[in-house]
Enzyme design. Structure first.
Site, PDB file in Angstrom:
ATOM      1  N   THR A 195      68.739 -26.454 -15.155  1.00  0.00           N
ATOM      2  CA  THR A 195      69.976 -25.704 -15.391  1.00  0.00           C
ATOM      3  C   THR A 195      70.032 -24.565 -14.375  1.00  0.00           C
ATOM      4  O   THR A 195      69.049 -23.844 -14.187  1.00  0.00           O
ATOM      5  CB  THR A 195      69.984 -25.150 -16.835  1.00  0.00           C
ATOM      6  N   CYS A 214      53.172 -10.877   1.369  1.00  0.00           N
ATOM      7  CA  CYS A 214      52.809 -12.171   0.806  1.00  0.00           C
ATOM      8  C   CYS A 214      51.301 -12.339   0.826  1.00  0.00           C
ATOM      9  O   CYS A 214      50.769 -13.200   0.158  1.00  0.00           O
ATOM     10  CB  CYS A 214      53.452 -13.302   1.604  1.00  0.00           C
TER      11      CYS A 214
HETATM   12  N1  PLP Z   1      59.178 -17.681   4.316  1.00  0.00           N
HETATM   13  C1  PLP Z   1      59.084 -16.487   4.904  1.00  0.00           C
HETATM   14  C2  PLP Z   1      59.187 -16.377   6.391  1.00  0.00           C
HETATM   15  C3  PLP Z   1      58.908 -15.330   4.130  1.00  0.00           C
HETATM   16  O1  PLP Z   1      58.797 -14.137   4.716  1.00  0.00           O
HETATM   17  C4  PLP Z   1      58.814 -15.464   2.714  1.00  0.00           C
HETATM   18  C5  PLP Z   1      58.577 -14.292   1.855  1.00  0.00           C
HETATM   19  O2  PLP Z   1      58.037 -13.295   2.291  1.00  0.00           O
HETATM   20  C6  PLP Z   1      58.949 -16.757   2.165  1.00  0.00           C
HETATM   21  C7  PLP Z   1      59.119 -17.841   2.992  1.00  0.00           C
HETATM   22  C8  PLP Z   1      58.892 -16.970   0.688  1.00  0.00           C
HETATM   23  O3  PLP Z   1      60.119 -16.626   0.074  1.00  0.00           O
HETATM   24  P1  PLP Z   1      60.160 -16.358  -1.506  1.00  0.00           P
HETATM   25  O4  PLP Z   1      59.579 -14.995  -1.709  1.00  0.00           O
HETATM   26  O5  PLP Z   1      61.606 -16.408  -1.874  1.00  0.00           O
HETATM   27  O6  PLP Z   1      59.379 -17.432  -2.153  1.00  0.00           O
END
Ligand code: PLP
Length: 389
Positions: free
Chosen positions: A235, A325
């Site tokens: 959804t 990340c």
């Molecule tokens: N790809 C890149 C280049 C990113 O910088 C990031 C997040 O920092 C992502 C993918 C992942 O995106 P999301 O946080 O929406 O999963």
């Protein structure tokens, strides 16, 4: 007042985006698959957002597949392409891709795929020649990000797209960092698959999109009720989708003006830092970079990045080392900087400053005031290289 300089990690929600989402968190709660009035209202909101997200990439609304994140969009692109046709099993990607691409390629290896990683030059840019050299007769797909999340460098997407189209190879670009900040055009740039994520452009977290050029065959990775043309059952997250649409519309209307303003702020930072802190150097290409993105190498103080980040935080300034990340890997060398040829010690010591819509010249000046003093304050410890406590 806090100064937020970490927009590549995430961005604050634009108030106009919040307004666009609000009805769907309250009275407009319908399921877009329902045929009654509430359902149709929700469907209309999803359709509007789909048009706005498509327009940001000059794509057709029918080419947009909403996903739960940028990470999921990357997974759908790579796994979906592999599973739709396993007759060619070789993948090419740049060595500086986000883990959402690199880890997915590792997963595909367990399913019988192979991959080649293309290193960038010392300037953080992957050349079309290097990509061409990695292609093989059995290459199925090339994945090169539009902009890198650590150094901010822009990649030659259109050239790589043309190369791939000429060779009959699918081209995927992770545009999570670039979307809304630099112009991207699905057809002009010969892109087959493009990933985006709303929270990097002043939209909500937990909503992404994969733009799939008409005619490209993908297999779903989430199976169920057949939403999103069968490519992403579930959804729909209507409020988040409405927010993504509003964020995309704002980016399309204001992106060029905003980029000019951010380049000015970025260049002010670069010039003044060069004068005030000569031990700090800019990593990655000087100009071919995202408008508001700076990555600084801390010559001689590479081991002190976390301390520096926390000292700046105490002063109310929020930046990051490398990439949010990889916060769980803080203090580890960045795979991006290592691929650019930095030795592992230097690759540990970078500071990332990323500007966004609500940053002002006063924010930049506050950073310029605090940073040299904070950096100098770390020196005494550095002058005791053999200290054990
Ligand atoms: N790809 C890149 C280049 C990113 O910088 C990031 C997040 O920092 C992502 C993918 C992942 O995106 P999301 O946080 O929406 O999963």
């Amino acid at each position: 007042m806090r100064v937020y300089l970490d927009h590549s990690a995430t961005t604050p929600l634009d108030p106009a985006v919040g307004e666009a989402m609000r009805p769907f968190l309250g009275e407009a709660f319908g399921n877009p698959s329902s045929l009654h009035t509430s359902g149709r209202a929700a469907r209309a909101a999803v359709d509007t957002a789909r048009r706005d997200v498509a327009a940001l990439f000059a794509a057709e609304p029918s080419e947009v597949v909403f996903t739960g994140s940028g990470t999921e969009a990357d997974n759908l692109a790579l796994v979906g392409a592999f599973e739709a046709d396993t007759s060619r099993r070789h993948f090419v990607a740049s060595a500086i891709e986000h883990p959402a691409v690199l880890e997915t390629l590792k997963y595909l290896q367990t399913r019988g795929a192979s991959s080649s990683l293309v290193r960038p030059g010392a300037d953080g840019i992957v050349t079309v020649e290097a990509v061409a050299a990695a292609l093989r007769a059995d290459t199925r797909l090339v994945s090169v990000m539009a902009a890198n999340n650590v150094v901010g460098t822009l990649q030659p997407v259109a050239e790589i797209g043309r190369l791939c189209r000429g060779q009959g190879v699918l081209f995927h670009t992770d545009a999570v960092q670039a979307a809304g900040k630099v112009p991207l055009d699905l057809r002009r740039d010969s892109i087959d698959l493009l990933s985006a994520s709303a929270h990097k452009l002043h939209g909500p977290k937990g909503i992404g999109a994969l733009v799939v050029r008409a005619g490209v065959k993908l297999a779903p990775i989430v199976h169920g009720g057949g939403q999103e043309r069968g490519l992403r059952s579930a959804t729909e997250n209507v409020a988040a989708i409405a927010g993504f649409g509003a964020a995309a519309r704002l980016a399309r209307e204001q992106g060029a003006e905003e980029a000019t303003r951010l380049v000015r702020l970025r260049d002010r930072l670069i010039e003044r830092l060069a004068a005030a802190t000569p031990s700090v150097r800019l990593l990655g290409h000087r100009y071919r970079r995202l408008p508001g993105h700076l990555c600084l190498g801390l010559e001689g103080q590479e081991g002190e990045t976390i301390r520096l980040l926390m000292a700046l935080d105490e002063e109310g300034i929020e930046v990051s080392t490398g990439s949010a990340c990889s916060a769980s890997h803080a203090g580890q060398p960045s795979h991006v900087l290592v691929a650019m040829g930095l030795d592992p010690i230097r690759a540990r010591g970078s500071l990332r400053l990323t500007l966004g819509r609500f940053n002002t010249e006063a924010d930049v000046d506050r950073f310029l005031d605090v940073f040299p003093k904070t950096l100098a304050g770390l020196r005494p410890v550095m002058s005791r290289p053999f200290a054990t406590a």
